[in-house]
Motif scaffolding. Sequence first.
Motif, PDB file in Angstrom:
ATOM      1  N   MET A   1       0.855  -1.159   0.000  1.00 28.68           N
ATOM      2  CA  MET A   1       0.000   0.000   0.000  1.00 28.68           C
ATOM      3  C   MET A   1       0.905   1.228   0.000  1.00 28.68           C
ATOM      4  SD  MET A   1      -2.431   1.119   3.155  1.00 28.68           S
ATOM      5  CE  MET A   1      -1.468   0.979   4.607  1.00 28.68           C
ATOM      6  N   LYS A   2       0.517   2.229  -0.767  1.00 33.53           N
ATOM      7  CA  LYS A   2       1.272   3.470  -0.865  1.00 33.53           C
ATOM      8  C   LYS A   2       0.384   4.628  -0.446  1.00 33.53           C
ATOM      9  CE  LYS A   2       4.028   4.110  -4.374  1.00 33.53           C
ATOM     10  NZ  LYS A   2       4.544   4.437  -5.717  1.00 33.53           N
ATOM     11  N   ILE A   3       0.899   5.463   0.481  1.00 38.17           N
ATOM     12  CA  ILE A   3       0.157   6.635   0.935  1.00 38.17           C
ATOM     13  C   ILE A   3       1.050   7.871   0.828  1.00 38.17           C
ATOM     14  CG2 ILE A   3      -1.417   5.408   2.470  1.00 38.17           C
ATOM     15  CD1 ILE A   3       0.379   6.135   4.783  1.00 38.17           C
ATOM     16  N   ARG A   4       0.409   9.011   0.736  1.00 37.12           N
ATOM     17  CA  ARG A   4       1.130  10.284   0.696  1.00 37.12           C
ATOM     18  C   ARG A   4       1.091  10.888   2.097  1.00 37.12           C
ATOM     19  NH1 ARG A   4      -0.127  15.934  -2.067  1.00 37.12           N
ATOM     20  NH2 ARG A   4       1.994  16.712  -2.013  1.00 37.12           N
ATOM     21  N   ILE A   5       2.255  11.355   2.557  1.00 36.80           N
ATOM     22  CA  ILE A   5       2.376  11.965   3.871  1.00 36.80           C
ATOM     23  C   ILE A   5       2.684  13.448   3.684  1.00 36.80           C
ATOM     24  CG2 ILE A   5       3.572  11.929   6.089  1.00 36.80           C
ATOM     25  CD1 ILE A   5       2.310   9.261   5.497  1.00 36.80           C
ATOM     26  N   LEU A   6       1.956  14.300   4.409  1.00 34.49           N
ATOM     27  CA  LEU A   6       2.217  15.740   4.411  1.00 34.49           C
ATOM     28  C   LEU A   6       2.638  16.158   5.817  1.00 34.49           C
ATOM     29  CD1 LEU A   6      -0.922  16.988   2.444  1.00 34.49           C
ATOM     30  CD2 LEU A   6       1.359  16.486   1.536  1.00 34.49           C
ATOM     31  N   LEU A  22       4.993   6.932   1.442  1.00 37.63           N
ATOM     32  CA  LEU A  22       5.331   5.825   2.327  1.00 37.63           C
ATOM     33  C   LEU A  22       4.672   4.561   1.812  1.00 37.63           C
ATOM     34  CD1 LEU A  22       6.665   4.999   5.056  1.00 37.63           C
ATOM     35  CD2 LEU A  22       4.466   5.504   6.140  1.00 37.63           C
ATOM     36  N   GLU A  23       5.458   3.497   1.709  1.00 40.23           N
ATOM     37  CA  GLU A  23       4.914   2.202   1.304  1.00 40.23           C
ATOM     38  C   GLU A  23       4.886   1.284   2.515  1.00 40.23           C
ATOM     39  OE1 GLU A  23       5.882   0.436  -2.414  1.00 40.23           O
ATOM     40  OE2 GLU A  23       6.678   2.330  -3.191  1.00 40.23           O
ATOM     41  N   LEU A  24       3.715   0.687   2.747  1.00 43.28           N
ATOM     42  CA  LEU A  24       3.511  -0.223   3.869  1.00 43.28           C
ATOM     43  C   LEU A  24       2.930  -1.533   3.366  1.00 43.28           C
ATOM     44  CD1 LEU A  24       1.816   2.339   6.268  1.00 43.28           C
ATOM     45  CD2 LEU A  24       4.138   1.463   6.465  1.00 43.28           C
ATOM     46  N   ASP A  25       3.174  -2.601   4.102  1.00 36.12           N
ATOM     47  CA  ASP A  25       2.575  -3.891   3.757  1.00 36.12           C
ATOM     48  C   ASP A  25       1.091  -3.886   4.085  1.00 36.12           C
ATOM     49  OD1 ASP A  25       5.033  -4.911   2.954  1.00 36.12           O
ATOM     50  OD2 ASP A  25       5.490  -5.696   4.948  1.00 36.12           O
ATOM     51  N   GLY A  26       0.315  -4.641   3.348  1.00 33.32           N
ATOM     52  CA  GLY A  26      -1.108  -4.784   3.616  1.00 33.32           C
ATOM     53  C   GLY A  26      -1.951  -3.790   2.843  1.00 33.32           C
ATOM     54  N   THR A  29      -4.341   0.081   7.254  1.00 33.57           N
ATOM     55  CA  THR A  29      -3.630   0.252   8.510  1.00 33.57           C
ATOM     56  C   THR A  29      -4.342   1.349   9.291  1.00 33.57           C
ATOM     57  OG1 THR A  29      -1.419   0.485   9.479  1.00 33.57           O
ATOM     58  CG2 THR A  29      -1.932   1.927   7.597  1.00 33.57           C
ATOM     59  N   THR A  30      -3.697   1.903  10.298  1.00 33.56           N
ATOM     60  CA  THR A  30      -4.291   2.996  11.077  1.00 33.56           C
ATOM     61  C   THR A  30      -3.348   4.194  11.071  1.00 33.56           C
ATOM     62  OG1 THR A  30      -3.264   2.299  13.140  1.00 33.56           O
ATOM     63  CG2 THR A  30      -5.470   1.377  12.627  1.00 33.56           C
ATOM     64  N   LEU A  31      -3.884   5.315  11.488  1.00 39.72           N
ATOM     65  CA  LEU A  31      -3.073   6.525  11.588  1.00 39.72           C
ATOM     66  C   LEU A  31      -1.907   6.299  12.566  1.00 39.72           C
ATOM     67  CD1 LEU A  31      -2.724   9.503  10.812  1.00 39.72           C
ATOM     68  CD2 LEU A  31      -4.243  10.075  12.704  1.00 39.72           C
ATOM     69  N   ALA A  71      -5.958   3.653   4.056  1.00 38.19           N
ATOM     70  CA  ALA A  71      -5.936   2.681   2.970  1.00 38.19           C
ATOM     71  C   ALA A  71      -5.024   3.159   1.839  1.00 38.19           C
ATOM     72  CB  ALA A  71      -7.354   2.452   2.441  1.00 38.19           C
ATOM     73  N   ASP A  72      -4.759   2.268   0.917  1.00 37.92           N
ATOM     74  CA  ASP A  72      -3.934   2.572  -0.239  1.00 37.92           C
ATOM     75  C   ASP A  72      -4.434   3.833  -0.945  1.00 37.92           C
ATOM     76  OD1 ASP A  72      -1.859   1.986  -2.144  1.00 37.92           O
ATOM     77  OD2 ASP A  72      -3.434   1.350  -3.523  1.00 37.92           O
ATOM     78  N   GLY A  73      -3.521   4.735  -1.251  1.00 36.11           N
ATOM     79  CA  GLY A  73      -3.871   5.957  -1.958  1.00 36.11           C
ATOM     80  C   GLY A  73      -4.320   7.109  -1.081  1.00 36.11           C
ATOM     81  N   ASP A  74      -4.472   6.874   0.214  1.00 33.07           N
ATOM     82  CA  ASP A  74      -4.911   7.947   1.117  1.00 33.07           C
ATOM     83  C   ASP A  74      -3.807   8.984   1.303  1.00 33.07           C
ATOM     84  OD1 ASP A  74      -7.399   6.858   1.508  1.00 33.07           O
ATOM     85  OD2 ASP A  74      -7.012   6.146   3.544  1.00 33.07           O
TER      86      ASP A  74
END
Length: 85
Positions: A1-6, A22-26, A29-31, A71-74
């Motif tokens: 899963m890939k998310i954008r961090i600001l 940030l890339e995470l497994d699964g 996840t949670t904040l 989730a992915d893309g968040d």
Amino acid sequence: MKIRILYFAALRDAVGRASDTLELDGERTTLAAVREALVAQGDPWAGAFANLKRVRGAVNQTMADDDEPVADGDEVAFFPPVTGG
């Protein structure tokens, strides 16, 4: 899963950038888990998030508690405490 961090304000200064990917497994996840994954990368994130209770977070532009699903893309944003005068 890939998310954008600001990162905002003092957090942006502490990590030396305004955003990350940030890339995470699964698939979900949670904040809190996102924050922990950043801290696990070591400095500068570990130092920036040293006082986790004072750092607020948002998911997709909505302020969120630590148990908020991510989730992915968040997009996840982190804010330091703000003072005014």
